[in-house]
Each structure stands twice: as structure tokens, then as C-alpha cells.
Write an enzyme that holds these catalytic residues in place. Sequence first.
Site, PDB file in Angstrom:
ATOM      1  N   ASP A   1       7.761 -12.191  -1.734  1.00 50.79           N
ATOM      2  CA  ASP A   1       7.153 -10.867  -1.646  1.00 50.79           C
ATOM      3  C   ASP A   1       5.638 -11.067  -1.705  1.00 50.79           C
ATOM      4  O   ASP A   1       5.102 -11.469  -2.745  1.00 50.79           O
ATOM      5  CB  ASP A   1       7.646 -10.033  -2.838  1.00 50.79           C
ATOM      6  CG  ASP A   1       7.127  -8.610  -2.792  1.00 50.79           C
ATOM      7  OD1 ASP A   1       6.113  -8.357  -2.105  1.00 50.79           O
ATOM      8  OD2 ASP A   1       7.727  -7.747  -3.452  1.00 50.79           O
ATOM      9  N   PHE A   2       4.954 -10.792  -0.589  1.00 52.23           N
ATOM     10  CA  PHE A   2       3.513 -11.087  -0.552  1.00 52.23           C
ATOM     11  C   PHE A   2       2.696 -10.190  -1.478  1.00 52.23           C
ATOM     12  O   PHE A   2       1.529 -10.441  -1.716  1.00 52.23           O
ATOM     13  CB  PHE A   2       2.971 -11.107   0.881  1.00 52.23           C
ATOM     14  CG  PHE A   2       3.240  -9.884   1.737  1.00 52.23           C
ATOM     15  CD1 PHE A   2       3.135  -8.592   1.252  1.00 52.23           C
ATOM     16  CD2 PHE A   2       3.559 -10.062   3.088  1.00 52.23           C
ATOM     17  CE1 PHE A   2       3.362  -7.494   2.055  1.00 52.23           C
ATOM     18  CE2 PHE A   2       3.796  -8.952   3.914  1.00 52.23           C
ATOM     19  CZ  PHE A   2       3.693  -7.666   3.384  1.00 52.23           C
TER      20      PHE A   2
ATOM     21  N   ARG B   1       0.074  -6.646  12.194  1.00 50.29           N
ATOM     22  CA  ARG B   1       0.794  -5.373  12.035  1.00 50.29           C
ATOM     23  C   ARG B   1       1.451  -5.278  10.653  1.00 50.29           C
ATOM     24  O   ARG B   1       2.553  -4.785  10.515  1.00 50.29           O
ATOM     25  CB  ARG B   1       1.840  -5.217  13.152  1.00 50.29           C
ATOM     26  CG  ARG B   1       1.193  -5.198  14.523  1.00 50.29           C
ATOM     27  CD  ARG B   1       2.168  -4.821  15.602  1.00 50.29           C
ATOM     28  NE  ARG B   1       3.225  -5.794  15.749  1.00 50.29           N
ATOM     29  CZ  ARG B   1       4.268  -5.636  16.573  1.00 50.29           C
ATOM     30  NH1 ARG B   1       4.365  -4.545  17.279  1.00 50.29           N
ATOM     31  NH2 ARG B   1       5.180  -6.568  16.693  1.00 50.29           N
TER      32      ARG B   1
ATOM     33  N   HIS C   1      -0.995  -2.038   8.292  1.00 52.46           N
ATOM     34  CA  HIS C   1      -0.739  -0.624   8.633  1.00 52.46           C
ATOM     35  C   HIS C   1       0.533  -0.079   7.968  1.00 52.46           C
ATOM     36  O   HIS C   1       0.770   1.111   8.012  1.00 52.46           O
ATOM     37  CB  HIS C   1      -0.744  -0.405  10.153  1.00 52.46           C
ATOM     38  CG  HIS C   1       0.466  -0.895  10.883  1.00 52.46           C
ATOM     39  ND1 HIS C   1       0.739  -0.559  12.191  1.00 52.46           N
ATOM     40  CD2 HIS C   1       1.486  -1.713  10.506  1.00 52.46           C
ATOM     41  CE1 HIS C   1       1.865  -1.124  12.575  1.00 52.46           C
ATOM     42  NE2 HIS C   1       2.337  -1.835  11.583  1.00 52.46           N
TER      43      HIS C   1
HETATM   44  C1  LIG Z   1       5.635  -4.335  11.226  1.00 51.46           C
HETATM   45  S1  LIG Z   1       6.409  -5.867  10.866  1.00 51.46           S
HETATM   46  C2  LIG Z   1       5.287  -7.019  11.660  1.00 51.46           C
HETATM   47  C3  LIG Z   1       5.926  -8.339  11.966  1.00 51.46           C
HETATM   48  C4  LIG Z   1       5.040  -9.344  12.691  1.00 51.46           C
HETATM   49  N1  LIG Z   1       3.917  -9.759  11.859  1.00 51.46           N
HETATM   50  C5  LIG Z   1       4.588  -8.786  14.024  1.00 51.46           C
HETATM   51  O1  LIG Z   1       3.421  -8.450  14.218  1.00 51.46           O
HETATM   52  O2  LIG Z   1       5.471  -8.680  14.911  1.00 51.46           O
HETATM   53  C6  LIG Z   1       6.046  -6.094   9.126  1.00 51.46           C
HETATM   54  C7  LIG Z   1       6.739  -7.285   8.528  1.00 51.46           C
HETATM   55  O3  LIG Z   1       6.365  -7.393   7.148  1.00 51.46           O
HETATM   56  C8  LIG Z   1       7.490  -7.882   6.426  1.00 51.46           C
HETATM   57  N2  LIG Z   1       7.338  -7.501   5.016  1.00 51.46           N
HETATM   58  C9  LIG Z   1       7.393  -6.245   4.518  1.00 51.46           C
HETATM   59  N3  LIG Z   1       7.204  -6.267   3.182  1.00 51.46           N
HETATM   60  C10 LIG Z   1       7.035  -7.559   2.833  1.00 51.46           C
HETATM   61  C11 LIG Z   1       6.797  -8.207   1.581  1.00 51.46           C
HETATM   62  N4  LIG Z   1       6.701  -7.494   0.452  1.00 51.46           N
HETATM   63  N5  LIG Z   1       6.654  -9.566   1.563  1.00 51.46           N
HETATM   64  C12 LIG Z   1       6.761 -10.279   2.733  1.00 51.46           C
HETATM   65  N6  LIG Z   1       6.976  -9.707   3.953  1.00 51.46           N
HETATM   66  C13 LIG Z   1       7.117  -8.364   4.000  1.00 51.46           C
HETATM   67  C14 LIG Z   1       8.664  -7.193   7.091  1.00 51.46           C
HETATM   68  O4  LIG Z   1       9.891  -7.842   6.830  1.00 51.46           O
HETATM   69  C15 LIG Z   1       8.253  -7.202   8.563  1.00 51.46           C
HETATM   70  O5  LIG Z   1       8.777  -8.301   9.251  1.00 51.46           O
END
Ligand SMILES: C[S@@+](CC[C@H](N)C(=O)[O-])C[C@H]1O[C@@H](n2cnc3c(N)ncnc32)[C@H](O)[C@@H]1O
Length: 324
Positions: free
Chosen positions: A212-213, A228, A231
Site C-alpha cells: 500500500d503506497f 494516473r 488523480h
Molecule cells: C487509475 S489506475 C492507473 C494504473 C497505471 N498507473 C496506468 O496509468 O495505467 C490506479 C492504480 O493504482 C493502484 N492503487 C490504488 N491504491 C493503491 C495503493 N494504496 N497502493 C498501491 N497501489 C494502489 C490501483 O490498483 C490501480 O492499478
Amino acid sequence: MTGAWVSRAVATAVELGVLDRLGEGPADTGSLAEGLGLHPDRLDRLLRLLAAVGVVRERDGRHEPTRVGSHLRRGHPSGMAELALLYDSDMFGDSWEHLADAVRTGRTAFGEAHGTDVFSYLERHPRDAELYTAGMAAGGRFSTHIPDVYDFGGVRTVVDLGGGAGELLAAVLAAAPGAHGVLVERPAALAAARERLGAFADAGRCDLVEADFREGVPEGADVYLLSRVLHNWSDEDARGLLRHCRRSMAPGGRVLVAERILPDEGRPWLSLVLDVHMMVMTPGAERTERGYEELLRSAGLTTREILDLPLEMRLLVAGPVPQP
Ligand SMILES: C[S@@+](CC[C@H](N)C(=O)[O-])C[C@H]1O[C@@H](n2cnc3c(N)ncnc32)[C@H](O)[C@@H]1O
């Protein structure tokens, strides 16, 4: 007013397998309907609309996909069929039903519809998660252009935070043979990323990390990629993530933020419609150039340059605020 109906008609043709079947060769309505178990007259009317919007065409009484329609065959490398199904899914549609609630209350429409946040929901709904990750990858074709506009030469470690199916990291590692990559993701997206990045992982050039980042990011990278991702988050959460990057980066490190940046005036409109989609789906927002700079500054970072990418995307290259 009729845009949503056209989207539904296109997604329905994908769902019913019409474009898969036409991808195998031209067919008249009767044999197409028979092969797919559909009502011939109704199918004919659907095809007439699809022809009017440039998805199929008729020649000598037989239908065939146009160039656009050929991208809507399931499994096409463009991923457009998956994108059409994602945009037409109940996961998105039920959330958009609550747009008025979101505007009234400031809460997220997704939460009103599904009782949780989007990423927790995806952990519990693997089929939706698969569609979401495939749809994101399809809408993320701009990412392969990032190594064209940003020079990764000399970069040793690249961390892609929320890197989805791994399309961007794969492009960076291909363009920078000396670089090692780390993809940080939630479990729901990792299966697709493992498939895309498997060859790099086998060659010891890439790690896939389930984490979890919001709790922290890998230490010491030269470049942190946020494509992305910002946002999706409120200013507070986005700032927290940028602060993790600022604290963890190697000397001279950079944070690359790929987003659609809101215009100062009403164009281009894609970022505006996606901003409302962010309001529906997440506590996040599309931001203006100034909005990003304020956010970055509050995390000890500043924009060094902004580069143009396809699909109305921009790449903000951020580094530490210079010390006086
Ligand atoms: C809108 S998508 C963008 C994916 C990719 N970077 C792209 O541009 O196609 C956001 C990504 O953030 C990941 N994500 C959401 N919350 C996260 C968290 N707490 N820790 C790590 N990754 C997370 C989601 O699983 C998802 O794949």
C-alpha cells in the site's frame, strides 16, 4: 444527450460477440444472427446505428468492421473491447447514477452505490478487477511514449507506484537497459503485471511488490512514476504519497507525474469529463498546472518541466525544491 446510448450500443455489440464474429469475415444479418443466437431484425437495427457511428459498414449486403470496429474485437492488442465493457459496466454505471448525490453532499458517488471505496471493492470483485486493470491498460497507451519524451539514460532504479498492468514500466525498462524496475501495486492488479513484466522479472531486472503506497514507498530510487495515480486521491492523500517519494528518493531523484491537466479555460474537454468521472469514482480530481505545483510544493517538490504526451496527457517532471 444521446452519447450514453451510443456507448451502450457499442458495448452491447462487443458483449454479444458481434464484432468478434465480424472480425472473422463479412456476414449478412441473417447468418450473423443465427450464429450468435440473436433476433435478426433487432440486430439489423443495432448494426444500422453502428454503421452510422463508423464501427461497421455494409458491402453487397454483408457487414464488416471498419478500422475502428476491428479494434473492438475482444483480445485485440489495443484493448478497446475491454475499455468499452469497463465504461459500460455496472461498477461505473451504478456509480454515475449517484452523481447528483456526490454534487449535493461532497461524498463519492462510488461509495453511495457500492458502500466502499473503489480499490477495496476491486479486491473483493476479481472479475471487475480484471476488467478494470485491462481497461486501464487499454486507456494507457500514451505510456509507451514516455521514454520518447523523457530520457531515462543513466537512471538505475525506477519505481512505478500503482503501476497497473505494467505497461509503462515495461516500456521504461525496454528503453533503459541499465535500469532496474519496481512495480508497487495492490493484489488485484498484480496478476496482469506479472504476465506483462514476467520476462523482465526472470532476467532479474524487475521486482513486483504487493504493498500500500500510502504507508511508504521503496527507498533510494532515481525515478518514481505516478501515472494516473494522483488523480485518484484527495490533496491530503496525494501530498502524503509525494512526501514519501521526496523522503525516499536518491540524490538528484525525480518524480514523474503523468496526468491529464485541467485547462484554465473550458478545453480540452476530455480532462473535464474525466474530472467528473474522478468525482464519481474517487475522492480525487483532475488538477490544473497550478494545482499540481501547489501540491508538489507542499511535499517539498517542484515542477522542472512539463512534456506533452498523446491522448491529452502531460508528463510533469518534478524534483526537490532547490535549497536557497
Ligand atoms: C487509475 S489506475 C492507473 C494504473 C497505471 N498507473 C496506468 O496509468 O495505467 C490506479 C492504480 O493504482 C493502484 N492503487 C490504488 N491504491 C493503491 C495503493 N494504496 N497502493 C498501491 N497501489 C494502489 C490501483 O490498483 C490501480 O492499478
